[in-house]
Design an enzyme around this catalytic site. Sequence first.
Site, PDB file in Angstrom:
ATOM      1  CG  ASP A 177      -1.652   1.234   1.473  1.00 44.42           C
ATOM      2  OD1 ASP A 177      -2.354   1.660   0.535  1.00 44.42           O
ATOM      3  OD2 ASP A 177      -1.555   1.819   2.566  1.00 44.42           O
TER       4      ASP A 177
ATOM      5  CG  ASP B  75      -1.935   7.631   0.485  1.00 41.93           C
ATOM      6  OD1 ASP B  75      -2.843   8.460   0.419  1.00 41.93           O
ATOM      7  OD2 ASP B  75      -1.110   7.452  -0.437  1.00 41.93           O
TER       8      ASP B  75
END
Length: 222
Positions: A17, A19
């Site tokens: 991922d 953020d």
Amino acid sequence: MNESKPAQIPVQLLVMDVDSTFINEEVIDLIAAHAGVGEQVADITERAMAGLIDFTGSLAERVALLSGLPESVLDEVRSQITLTEGAAELVAAVQDSGGQVALVSGGFTAIIAPVAAQLGITDVFANVLEVDDGILTGRTSGRIIDPSAKAEIFTDLVAAGGYAPEATVAVGDGANDVGMIRAAGLGIAFCAKPALVEAADASVTTRDLREVLDLIAARASA
């Protein structure tokens, strides 16, 4: 005297991922600050990452609040991005061992892809902000990278590379990462929300991605 080569690590595919995982920030919150709706968007983001509200609906709601911003804001936000401690080392370790690194994000390609390219990461899957005549329309275009899309992209990468499932690693922090975390041979919750910690094989609570290397090494030697 020859320098010793770094130890090879048994990872064929690492998917992260972005953020609050690969980078320290939530990109949409930074963009929202330029629109004067930073607190409102940050609150929606927090609830979405905790799994308290639907991700796809929350993304549309947040992006709509960005309508009217000049596209140049994206350049400003990109300059605010900072890599999480240990990100470069983790990526290099996987790449030096012949593994593939990919980023799968509910964030935005315009921000993420240039940052990823600096570390030699070309496999980036994220949302596209729609722009009309240099202005953000408040909509996205193309495929939405929601929780199901993240899981599908992960399994597609495994199949395309012919990777052994047990040699795959996924790292994330939010509820929208649960699917890909469960699909990985080693799913790691990184400074994560409780919903993801419950689904993961292992958890890191220090904001240093070198801890992921330690988990990989420990698994390999077990």
